[in-house]
Design a protein around this motif. Structure first.
Motif, PDB file in Angstrom:
ATOM      1  N   ASP A   1     -20.924 -34.747  19.873  1.00  0.00           N
ATOM      2  CA  ASP A   1     -20.147 -33.922  18.948  1.00  0.00           C
ATOM      3  C   ASP A   1     -19.974 -34.678  17.628  1.00  0.00           C
ATOM      4  O   ASP A   1     -19.582 -35.847  17.627  1.00  0.00           O
ATOM      5  N   HIS A   2     -20.277 -34.027  16.515  1.00  0.00           N
ATOM      6  CA  HIS A   2     -20.104 -34.617  15.175  1.00  0.00           C
ATOM      7  C   HIS A   2     -20.777 -35.972  14.983  1.00  0.00           C
ATOM      8  O   HIS A   2     -20.131 -36.924  14.501  1.00  0.00           O
TER       9      HIS A   2
ATOM     10  N   GLU B   1     -10.440 -34.168  12.734  1.00  0.00           N
ATOM     11  CA  GLU B   1     -11.041 -34.475  14.019  1.00  0.00           C
ATOM     12  C   GLU B   1     -11.730 -35.829  13.869  1.00  0.00           C
ATOM     13  O   GLU B   1     -12.807 -35.920  13.300  1.00  0.00           O
TER      14      GLU B   1
ATOM     15  N   HIS C   1     -10.095 -27.611  12.730  1.00  0.00           N
ATOM     16  CA  HIS C   1      -9.998 -28.719  13.685  1.00  0.00           C
ATOM     17  C   HIS C   1      -8.533 -29.113  13.909  1.00  0.00           C
ATOM     18  O   HIS C   1      -7.698 -28.919  13.029  1.00  0.00           O
TER      19      HIS C   1
ATOM     20  N   HIS D   1     -16.534 -24.196  16.028  1.00  0.00           N
ATOM     21  CA  HIS D   1     -15.775 -25.452  16.167  1.00  0.00           C
ATOM     22  C   HIS D   1     -14.292 -25.160  15.963  1.00  0.00           C
ATOM     23  O   HIS D   1     -13.910 -24.054  15.584  1.00  0.00           O
TER      24      HIS D   1
HETATM   25 ZN   LIG Z   1     -15.910 -29.875  15.307  1.00  0.00          ZN
END
Ligand SMILES: [Zn+2]
Length: 384
Positions: free
Chosen positions: A97-98, A157, A193, A227
């Protein structure tokens, strides 16, 4: 079995539902996440965030994680997921993720992740396309799925932070899919987020619908990702606060909106905060029910960290005191086992209610799973 993410997205897209994708920060969390998907016969997407990999690599101050920490953590979590997936009857994808740069993405793939996100959304469009294309060129010959991001989500996030949002332009999204050949795209369409989403968030579902329509007209098979889509259950927030926590202004996305966009082109819904909250409530409850644990050799330091920061609900803030448990699932005493059980129950609660809400129950049998090698062949034949 451990598989690439794309076949899971293909199935959810075909059947008109969306898959929850859930973040884990410790080996026991990954085990619990897999277990609850098995209970519900649901296909599973587990996510390790870029800096979470640093944390699972032993970096308690994960915001300063180096590439080496991330490499180590990615290997730890990939090994644990592989082991659990081996005899599992459901398809399981392990997704980064990311991912913040090419090297972090490569570290995850080399460690055994079957899917990666490269988040170059803070760059100008041309540069975003170029970096994402570079990742696709590395990942697809290995059969690994790639997710990109276009547009900016507001919220916090880990290292991803923005004060305001910029919605994804559907025509840019079409160009992005065409030029990068990514499998999936995270779009900015109103979600945020973190837990401070503000009340009454309205998703601009028209953006997802427009992009999906453009893709269909152009014959591009691409999948959209939502997201910042935690629901932030208020009953858990209330319980945390009644147990000495101090979590305020916590608002999520209404389940009804997520259920709606799942039928309108969203194939994957990312959730992290819900799990963090449930785990934190359970750990607080454990200390309340058994105050003696506050003096325990292993759990005492966990309590100290938790008690000194009542507004924190990211389990990494207090699990930093038991890194061997986080990284290797070391459970030296019955007391630590109690902590692990509390964490696992929280993970299963956070995920379980969403598997039901997202209509993901019983869907594992519809997935036409393909191995990394088969996906590599597929990309080669398609020229993507
Ligand atoms: Zn995200």
């Amino acid at each position: 079995m451990l598989v690439p993410m794309r076949p899971l997205l293909e199935t959810s897209d075909r059947l008109g539902y969306a898959l929850g994708a859930f973040n884990v920060n410790a080996v026991c969390q990954a085990e619990a996440a897999i277990r609850i998907h098995e209970v519900f016969h649901a296909p599973a997407i587990l996510q390790g965030a870029d800096l979470a990999n640093g944390f699972m690599g032993g970096r308690a101050d994960f915001m300063n994680a180096t590439l080496e920490d991330k490499r180590k953590g990615a290997a730890n979590i990939a090994a644990a997921v592989k082991k659990s997936a081996l005899d599992s009857p459901i398809p399981i994808a392990l997704h980064l993720d990311h991912g913040r740069d090419f090297e972090s993405v490569k570290a995850a793939i080399d460690a055994g992740y079957t899917s990666v996100m490269i988040d170059a959304s803070s760059l100008p469009l041309e540069d975003n396309i170029e970096l994402t294309r570079e990742v696709v060129k590395y990942a697809h010959p290995l059969g690994v799925t790639v997710e990109g991001e276009l547009g900016v989500l507001a919220g916090v996030e880990d290292h991803v932070f923005s004060l305001s949002s910029t919605y994804t332009h559907p025509l840019d999204a079409l160009r992005f899919f065409r030029e990068t050949k990514v499998d999936a795209l995270a779009i900015s369409y109103g979600t945020k987020h973190g837990a401070a989403k503000g009340s009454g968030t309205v998703i601009r579902k028209e953006i997802a619908i427009a992009i999906k329509e453009l893709l269909r007209h152009e014959g591009i098979e691409g999948y959209l990702v939502s997201h910042g889509s935690s629901t932030v259950p208020s009953y858990i927030v209330d319980e945390i606060n009644s147990l000495g926590g101090n979590v305020h202004d916590a608002n999520g996305i209404a389940l009804s909106q997520l259920q709606e966009v799942a039928r309108q082109g969203i194939s994957k819904i990312n959730v992290d905060t819900d799990i963090r909250l449930a785990v934190t409530r359970n750990v607080r409850l454990l200390f309340k029910q058994e105050p003696g644990l506050k003096e325990d050799k292993h759990l005492g330091p966990v309590w100290k960290l938790m008690d000194s920061n009542p507004s924190a609900f990211d389990p990494r803030t207090y699990l930093a005191a038991v890194m061997d448990t986080v990284m290797y699932n070391d459970i030296p005493t019955a007391q630590v086992q109690r902590l692990v059980d509390a964490i696992k129950d929280g993970v299963m609660e956070g995920i379980g209610r969403l598997l039901v809400s997202f209509d993901q129950v019983g869907k594992a049998r519809f997935v036409e799973t393909r191995s990394l090698e088969e996906m590599a062949d597929y990309y080669k034949k398609k020229g993507i």
